[in-house]
Design a protein around this motif. Structure first.
Motif, mmCIF file in Angstrom:
data_model
loop_
_atom_site.group_PDB
_atom_site.id
_atom_site.type_symbol
_atom_site.label_atom_id
_atom_site.label_comp_id
_atom_site.label_asym_id
_atom_site.label_seq_id
_atom_site.Cartn_x
_atom_site.Cartn_y
_atom_site.Cartn_z
ATOM 1 N N SER A 97 39.243 46.430 35.770
ATOM 2 C CA SER A 97 39.037 45.283 36.650
ATOM 3 C C SER A 97 37.846 45.563 37.556
ATOM 4 O O SER A 97 36.919 46.276 37.168
ATOM 5 C CB SER A 97 40.302 45.006 37.449
ATOM 6 O OG SER A 97 40.216 43.754 38.098
ATOM 7 N N TYR A 127 37.055 40.615 35.014
ATOM 8 C CA TYR A 127 36.815 39.322 35.660
ATOM 9 C C TYR A 127 37.129 39.416 37.148
ATOM 10 O O TYR A 127 37.771 40.363 37.623
ATOM 11 C CB TYR A 127 37.643 38.216 34.995
ATOM 12 C CG TYR A 127 39.144 38.447 34.982
ATOM 13 C CD1 TYR A 127 39.952 38.006 36.028
ATOM 14 C CD2 TYR A 127 39.757 39.094 33.912
ATOM 15 C CE1 TYR A 127 41.321 38.198 36.011
ATOM 16 C CE2 TYR A 127 41.125 39.293 33.880
ATOM 17 C CZ TYR A 127 41.908 38.840 34.920
ATOM 18 O OH TYR A 127 43.272 39.028 34.910
ATOM 19 N N ASP A 128 36.669 38.408 37.881
ATOM 20 C CA ASP A 128 36.837 38.364 39.332
ATOM 21 C C ASP A 128 38.123 37.610 39.663
ATOM 22 O O ASP A 128 38.344 36.493 39.166
ATOM 23 C CB ASP A 128 35.625 37.663 39.957
ATOM 24 C CG ASP A 128 35.427 38.018 41.416
ATOM 25 O OD1 ASP A 128 35.877 39.102 41.834
ATOM 26 O OD2 ASP A 128 34.794 37.223 42.142
ATOM 27 N N ARG A 129 38.972 38.184 40.507
ATOM 28 C CA ARG A 129 40.269 37.563 40.777
ATOM 29 C C ARG A 129 40.267 36.500 41.880
ATOM 30 O O ARG A 129 41.049 35.543 41.788
ATOM 31 C CB ARG A 129 41.317 38.636 41.103
ATOM 32 C CG ARG A 129 41.566 39.593 39.938
ATOM 33 C CD ARG A 129 42.743 40.513 40.202
ATOM 34 N NE ARG A 129 42.794 41.588 39.226
ATOM 35 C CZ ARG A 129 43.364 41.495 38.027
ATOM 36 N NH1 ARG A 129 43.932 40.355 37.671
ATOM 37 N NH2 ARG A 129 43.369 42.515 37.201
ATOM 38 N N LEU A 132 40.691 32.787 41.052
ATOM 39 C CA LEU A 132 41.891 32.342 40.362
ATOM 40 C C LEU A 132 42.795 31.504 41.256
ATOM 41 O O LEU A 132 43.505 30.608 40.784
ATOM 42 C CB LEU A 132 42.676 33.542 39.824
ATOM 43 C CG LEU A 132 41.954 34.442 38.812
ATOM 44 C CD1 LEU A 132 42.884 35.551 38.346
ATOM 45 C CD2 LEU A 132 41.434 33.642 37.628
ATOM 46 N N THR A 146 35.442 33.331 34.755
ATOM 47 C CA THR A 146 35.475 34.135 35.983
ATOM 48 C C THR A 146 35.032 35.573 35.744
ATOM 49 O O THR A 146 35.310 36.456 36.547
ATOM 50 C CB THR A 146 36.897 34.141 36.578
ATOM 51 O OG1 THR A 146 37.821 34.615 35.596
ATOM 52 C CG2 THR A 146 37.318 32.749 37.029
ATOM 53 N N ARG A 194 49.747 44.880 40.392
ATOM 54 C CA ARG A 194 50.188 43.686 39.688
ATOM 55 C C ARG A 194 51.020 42.859 40.657
ATOM 56 O O ARG A 194 51.470 43.358 41.697
ATOM 57 C CB ARG A 194 51.011 44.047 38.454
ATOM 58 C CG ARG A 194 52.301 44.797 38.754
ATOM 59 C CD ARG A 194 53.007 45.231 37.475
ATOM 60 N NE ARG A 194 54.279 45.894 37.721
ATOM 61 C CZ ARG A 194 54.428 47.175 37.990
ATOM 62 N NH1 ARG A 194 53.358 47.968 38.081
ATOM 63 N NH2 ARG A 194 55.629 47.698 38.192
ATOM 64 N N ARG A 213 48.188 36.506 39.525
ATOM 65 C CA ARG A 213 47.385 37.719 39.556
ATOM 66 C C ARG A 213 46.365 37.752 38.432
ATOM 67 O O ARG A 213 45.212 38.136 38.637
ATOM 68 C CB ARG A 213 48.299 38.951 39.470
ATOM 69 C CG ARG A 213 47.570 40.293 39.446
ATOM 70 C CD ARG A 213 46.902 40.599 40.757
ATOM 71 N NE ARG A 213 46.150 41.845 40.708
ATOM 72 C CZ ARG A 213 45.424 42.308 41.723
ATOM 73 N NH1 ARG A 213 45.367 41.639 42.858
ATOM 74 N NH2 ARG A 213 44.766 43.447 41.601
ATOM 75 N N THR A 214 46.767 37.356 37.230
ATOM 76 C CA THR A 214 45.913 37.457 36.056
ATOM 77 C C THR A 214 45.359 36.099 35.656
ATOM 78 O O THR A 214 45.778 35.048 36.156
ATOM 79 C CB THR A 214 46.703 38.037 34.867
ATOM 80 O OG1 THR A 214 47.700 37.072 34.458
ATOM 81 C CG2 THR A 214 47.395 39.341 35.242
ATOM 82 N N ARG A 215 44.416 36.138 34.707
ATOM 83 C CA ARG A 215 43.894 34.888 34.146
ATOM 84 C C ARG A 215 45.012 34.051 33.526
ATOM 85 O O ARG A 215 45.036 32.822 33.661
ATOM 86 C CB ARG A 215 42.849 35.205 33.077
ATOM 87 C CG ARG A 215 41.441 35.392 33.602
ATOM 88 C CD ARG A 215 40.515 35.644 32.424
ATOM 89 N NE ARG A 215 39.125 35.659 32.855
ATOM 90 C CZ ARG A 215 38.106 35.949 32.054
ATOM 91 N NH1 ARG A 215 38.344 36.244 30.776
ATOM 92 N NH2 ARG A 215 36.872 35.936 32.497
ATOM 93 N N THR A 240 47.705 34.983 49.557
ATOM 94 C CA THR A 240 47.792 34.273 48.291
ATOM 95 C C THR A 240 48.628 33.014 48.422
ATOM 96 O O THR A 240 48.229 31.928 47.970
ATOM 97 C CB THR A 240 48.373 35.180 47.198
ATOM 98 O OG1 THR A 240 47.509 36.305 46.999
ATOM 99 C CG2 THR A 240 48.510 34.431 45.880
ATOM 100 N N TRP A 388 38.822 43.170 48.162
ATOM 101 C CA TRP A 388 37.709 43.099 47.216
ATOM 102 C C TRP A 388 36.593 44.055 47.630
ATOM 103 O O TRP A 388 36.098 44.840 46.822
ATOM 104 C CB TRP A 388 37.200 41.661 47.173
ATOM 105 C CG TRP A 388 36.253 41.318 46.073
ATOM 106 C CD1 TRP A 388 36.562 40.742 44.879
ATOM 107 C CD2 TRP A 388 34.831 41.502 46.067
ATOM 108 N NE1 TRP A 388 35.426 40.553 44.127
ATOM 109 C CE2 TRP A 388 34.344 41.003 44.829
ATOM 110 C CE3 TRP A 388 33.921 42.026 46.971
ATOM 111 C CZ2 TRP A 388 32.997 41.025 44.491
ATOM 112 C CZ3 TRP A 388 32.567 42.053 46.638
ATOM 113 C CH2 TRP A 388 32.124 41.568 45.411
#
Length: 535
Positions: A97, A127-129, A132, A146, A194, A213-215, A240, A388
């Motif tokens: 990541s 990818y960038d989270r 999302l 992303t 996660r 969290r994920t794509r 979030t 980040w």
């Protein structure tokens, strides 16, 4: 082309939005920047102009292999590196990541031409989270767009879609889920976190229940929101959860936020600023319920239909997002002998991992959300940060130290910075506000949602939070680094007439028993050091 904006640096000048308005846009009335991380090629010229015009150079572009290779040749001539290892060494990065990809790029940038393997459990490129929970959910960007810049420019063996399952420190091997092993001379652990799942597996399996969290998570939630559910339930009002609630209101969807604590963001920003966040939620039309828990999620025929709360009330909901924080991915390290636990993998300021006896392992390094490292500015306590900016800076320090001699290694002393965009407001934080005992509004207006809050502990400035006042973040960072007194006395800006610190209102939690008297000196990583001051 691919791009990412370092929002820890962005100060909301909006030059990019003027020059490439179809790629960059200012959200709300303030400084909240949203952008397309994968614009079409016909926008290249506009994006290049925007990147050049950015006053703080926060836009990172995929420049391609040619330029990266040229920089590598220059970087390879730096002193303090093992020339033989640069050519023949074997480096393995577990975690593909942000931190893992950034470290891989930094290794090549600094002249490492040996064997480089990157292992990731997800089958897609890094990818960038952050997009999302924002651009993707609003339908502006698809999850597939992303990707992080520079991935194609990195010469590495990318083992994607296969998880690491074990670590043999003595044999210097990583075991993988496909029953193969990967040998290494030096290892970087960057497996991150996660999403914490809803605790009841049967309820978590109901159609309409999500984590983010994920794509794959983002795509499922996006499709459900696009179907116009009758009501969305967000469980947890951290960053979030608050961002998801903000998107729901942007989409004109009814949303209820259930938070066990007294206010949104209270664990990170305290009760005083948490109350401001609560007002933002309610002003946007969020049904915010604090001091309440979700007791159960209920469904019919496998689909979510309602939620029962701890106060006895019931909500009819079609979608629920469990925003309960993260779980660090350390299970694969069980039995390895490293100091790994629920807070991550302990390491020194040079990113070298500790073993279970507290000894430094010279060939194993840690970076990103999974790292737990000491911070001299905050009593040398070990900080575990899911930021980040921390993942980027720590990955670059780790990469440098992996190929450098002891005398040429850098300490990771970056002051923590993070941001969140919600309800049209850009919230940014520097330092560690959560260890503060007092807070004071030093600039601006809370009513206008444009202000700076300074946090102090035992008479010393330890953090600052800005609402649509990003340009002041760097100033407060320097004050924190030099151990400035609290409350701050500013002679260059107008301050409210009545500056009186009040209790910050953080929940009870472990805090340092004493503070070290430390300042940070130097700005280049090669000469950045912590210096103890005489009492």
């Amino acid at each position: 082309m691919k791009l990412v904006v370092d929002l820890t640096r962005c100060q909301g000048y909006a030059q990019c939005a003027f020059l490439a308005p179809s790629v960059f846009t200012m959200h709300g009335d303030g400084e909240a920047l949203l952008y397309d991380p994968d614009p079409s090629d016909d926008m290249r010229e506009r994006v290049l102009r925007a990147a050049a015009a950015c006053p703080v150079q926060a836009i990172v572009l995929d420049r391609g292999p040619a330029e990266n290779g040229e920089r590598t040749a220059v970087a390879a001539r730096r002193a303090g590196m093992d020339e033989e290892f640069l050519k023949t060494g074997r480096i393995v990065i577990v975690g593909a990541s942000l931190a893992g990809a950034r470290a891989a790029g930094a290794l090549r940038y600094e002249g490492f031409t040996g064997s480089l393997t990157v292992i990731g459990d997800e089958p897609c490129d890094p990818y960038d989270r952050p997009p999302l929970s924002k651009q993707v959910q609003e339908g502006w960007v698809s999850p597939e767009h992303t990707g992080l810049p520079r991935r194609q420019a990195i010469d590495a063996d990318w083992r994607l879609g296969v998880a690491a399952t074990g670590l043999d420190l003595a044999g210097k091997q990583v075991r993988l889920a496909d029953e193969t092993t990967v040998p290494f001379d030096r290892l970087l652990i960057a497996t991150g976190v996660r999403a914490r799942p809803w605790p009841d597996p049967a309820e978590a399996a109901l159609q309409g229940v999500f984590v983010l969290r994920t794509r794959e998570d983002a795509d499922g939630l996006r499709r459900s929101l696009a179907a116009r559910p009758g009501r969305v339930l967000v469980i947890g009002a951290g960053f979030t959860g608050s961002e998801v609630a903000s998107v729901c209101r942007e989409l004109d969807l009814p949303v209820t936020v259930v938070e066990a604590g007294p206010a949104p963001l209270v664990a990170a920003l305290g009760g005083v600023i948490g109350a401001v966040a609560a007002d933002m939620h309610r002003a946007a039309g969020v049904d915010l319920r604090t001091g309440v828990k979700v007791a159960a999620l209920e469904g019919d025929n496998g689909r979510l239909r309602r939620a029962r709360l701890s106060d006895g009330s019931t909500l009819d909901v079609d979608v629920a997002v469990a925003a309960l924080g993260g779980v660090r991915n350390v299970e694969w390290l069980a039995g390895s002998g490293l100091a790994a636990g629920r807070w991550g993998v302990a390491c020194d300021a040079g990113c070298r991992a500790f073993d279970a006896n507290g000894l430094v392992t010279d060939d194993v390094f840690v970076a990103g959300d999974i790292a737990r490292a000491p911070q001299p500015l905050f009593g040398y306590q070990f900080l575990a940060l899911e930021h980040w900016g921390n993942a980027v800076s720590q990955a670059e320090v780790a990469a440098h130290n992996m190929i450098s001699s002891q005398a040429a290694r850098w300490p990771h002393l970056a002051v923590p910075i993070f941001w969140s965009t919600q309800f049209g407001i850009e919230i940014k934080s520097v330092g560690v506000p959560s260890i503060a005992d007092e807070v004071v509004i030093t600039q601006g207006s809370v009513a206008d949602r444009r202000f700076v809050a300074a946090y102090g502990r035992r008479g010393r400035l330890v953090g600052a939070v800005t609402f649509n006042q990003s340009k002041w973040l760097e100033f407060y960072q320097r004050q924190i680094e030099r151990g400035a007194p609290f409350p701050p006395a500013l002679h260059t800006v107008d301050q409210p007439a009545d500056i009186r610190p009040v209790p910050a209102g953080f929940p009870a939690q472990p805090i340092p028993t004493q503070d070290a008297t430390v300042v940070l000196t130097g700005y280049d990583p090669a000469d950045r050091r912590a210096t103890l001051l005489p009492q």
